[in-house]
Write a protein that holds these residues in place. Structure first.
Motif, PDB file in Angstrom:
ATOM      1  N   LEU A 134      -9.701  -0.304   2.739  1.00 47.23           N
ATOM      2  CA  LEU A 134      -8.569  -0.741   3.552  1.00 47.23           C
ATOM      3  C   LEU A 134      -7.379  -1.145   2.685  1.00 47.23           C
ATOM      4  CD1 LEU A 134      -7.527  -1.400   6.421  1.00 47.23           C
ATOM      5  CD2 LEU A 134      -8.497  -3.702   6.137  1.00 47.23           C
ATOM      6  N   SER A 135      -7.646  -1.674   1.502  1.00 44.89           N
ATOM      7  CA  SER A 135      -6.560  -2.103   0.604  1.00 44.89           C
ATOM      8  C   SER A 135      -5.592  -0.960   0.324  1.00 44.89           C
ATOM      9  CB  SER A 135      -7.134  -2.636  -0.710  1.00 44.89           C
ATOM     10  OG  SER A 135      -7.884  -3.795  -0.507  1.00 44.89           O
ATOM     11  N   THR A 136      -6.125   0.223   0.070  1.00 44.41           N
ATOM     12  CA  THR A 136      -5.258   1.365  -0.227  1.00 44.41           C
ATOM     13  C   THR A 136      -4.491   1.811   1.006  1.00 44.41           C
ATOM     14  OG1 THR A 136      -7.044   2.942   0.241  1.00 44.41           O
ATOM     15  CG2 THR A 136      -6.868   2.134  -2.005  1.00 44.41           C
ATOM     16  N   GLN A 137      -5.071   1.625   2.194  1.00 45.98           N
ATOM     17  CA  GLN A 137      -4.404   2.042   3.419  1.00 45.98           C
ATOM     18  C   GLN A 137      -3.232   1.135   3.771  1.00 45.98           C
ATOM     19  OE1 GLN A 137      -5.147   4.825   4.815  1.00 45.98           O
ATOM     20  NE2 GLN A 137      -7.004   5.227   3.647  1.00 45.98           N
ATOM     21  N   LEU A 138      -3.247  -0.094   3.273  1.00 52.10           N
ATOM     22  CA  LEU A 138      -2.196  -1.059   3.623  1.00 52.10           C
ATOM     23  C   LEU A 138      -0.980  -0.969   2.703  1.00 52.10           C
ATOM     24  CD1 LEU A 138      -4.308  -4.264   4.398  1.00 52.10           C
ATOM     25  CD2 LEU A 138      -3.325  -2.633   6.012  1.00 52.10           C
ATOM     26  N   ALA A 139      -1.049  -0.104   1.708  1.00 50.83           N
ATOM     27  CA  ALA A 139       0.032  -0.022   0.723  1.00 50.83           C
ATOM     28  C   ALA A 139       1.382   0.260   1.374  1.00 50.83           C
ATOM     29  CB  ALA A 139      -0.290   1.041  -0.317  1.00 50.83           C
ATOM     30  N   GLY A 140       1.404   1.103   2.387  1.00 58.05           N
ATOM     31  CA  GLY A 140       2.681   1.462   3.001  1.00 58.05           C
ATOM     32  C   GLY A 140       2.935   0.788   4.332  1.00 58.05           C
ATOM     33  N   LEU A 141       2.128  -0.211   4.700  1.00 61.84           N
ATOM     34  CA  LEU A 141       2.283  -0.867   6.001  1.00 61.84           C
ATOM     35  C   LEU A 141       3.210  -2.063   5.881  1.00 61.84           C
ATOM     36  CD1 LEU A 141       1.389  -0.885   8.961  1.00 61.84           C
ATOM     37  CD2 LEU A 141      -0.495  -2.393   8.304  1.00 61.84           C
ATOM     38  N   ASN A 142       4.224  -2.094   6.733  1.00 68.31           N
ATOM     39  CA  ASN A 142       5.192  -3.188   6.740  1.00 68.31           C
ATOM     40  C   ASN A 142       4.554  -4.440   7.343  1.00 68.31           C
ATOM     41  OD1 ASN A 142       7.429  -4.955   7.457  1.00 68.31           O
ATOM     42  ND2 ASN A 142       8.752  -3.208   7.044  1.00 68.31           N
ATOM     43  N   GLU A 143       4.839  -5.588   6.729  1.00 65.86           N
ATOM     44  CA  GLU A 143       4.303  -6.861   7.215  1.00 65.86           C
ATOM     45  C   GLU A 143       4.716  -7.139   8.654  1.00 65.86           C
ATOM     46  OE1 GLU A 143       2.533  -9.467   6.039  1.00 65.86           O
ATOM     47  OE2 GLU A 143       2.386  -9.265   3.863  1.00 65.86           O
TER      48      GLU A 143
END
Length: 232
Positions: A138-147
């Motif tokens: 999941l860490s890698t999937q959140l790289a481009g997710l805006n807070e």
């Protein structure tokens, strides 16, 4: 297919799933240990180098003699023991997870979860390891997710709040009561069931993030039918 063949097939499938899980967990644990060893060695080397350089500078102006050499040796031994035994990374407090940046939240939750393994019942340890693997992905999937994305709030709620609260709620139950059945289930069973739900939710989140389906992730209804603690 005979009854015995069915039993053998089920046993084979169970063994294969266990091997797959162990194969995913073992390399990750090994990488963590290797990284910790490297950091320890690096700290020891830096400290010893600083002591040696300081001794050379002092010895340039003032002869150290035998006594000075013994002091330097003692400092080297002390520094090696100190930095060799000192924890490499600070323990993650559960209160930190709520405030952690989204991108580092899975890794911090994984570190916190790893420290809780000794307090979990045997059936829950495998699930905790599986969740740890999913958090790593999941860490890698959140790289481009805006807070500010609604999907980010869903990830934060599940990973930073519901998972820790489930485990902490279980730990608040007195140990003798954790295997006492109440309303059809024991606290041990409630914990295992809750971890199964969370394991599946993180897997679904990872898949939706990989597909860029943020709307589905943000609006997906979630209801974790979990009792975080049994009554005393």
């Amino acid at each position: 297919m005979s009854r015995s063949d069915e039993v053998l097939e089920r046993a084979s499938m169970t063994l294969e799933r266990a091997r797959e899980r162990h194969g995913a967990v073992a390399p990750r644990a090994r990488r963590r240990r290797e990284a910790e060893v490297l950091r320890r060695v690096g700290r020891i080397a830096a400290a010893d180098l600083a002591i040696i350089v300081a001794a050379l500078v002092v010895g340039w102006f003032v002869p150290l003699g035998l006594g000075g050499a013994m002091v330097v040796m003692a400092l080297l031994i002390a520094a090696t023991l100190l930095f060799g035994l000192m924890p490499v990374t600070r323990e993650v407090a559960v209160e930190q997870l709520v405030q952690a940046p989204l991108k580092s939240l899975p890794s911090q939750t994984e570190r916190w979860l790893a420290t809780q393994r000794p307090a979990l019942p045997a059936p829950a340890i495998g699930l905790a390891d599986s969740i740890g693997v999913r958090l790593d992905t999941l860490s890698t999937q959140l790289a481009g997710l805006n807070e500010l994305e609604p999907a980010a709030a869903e990830v934060r709620k599940l990973v930073g709040e519901q998972l820790p609260e489930l485990i902490r709620g279980y730990q608040r139950v007195p140990e003798p009561l954790r295997r006492v059945e109440r309303n059809g289930r024991t606290p041990d069973q409630q914990l295992v069931d809750g971890l199964k739900v969370i394991d599946g939710e993180i897997a679904a989140m990872t898949e939706q993030l990989a597909q860029g389906d943020l709307d589905s992730l943000a609006t997906r209804e979630r209801f974790l039918q979990i009792k975080y603690q049994g009554e005393e």
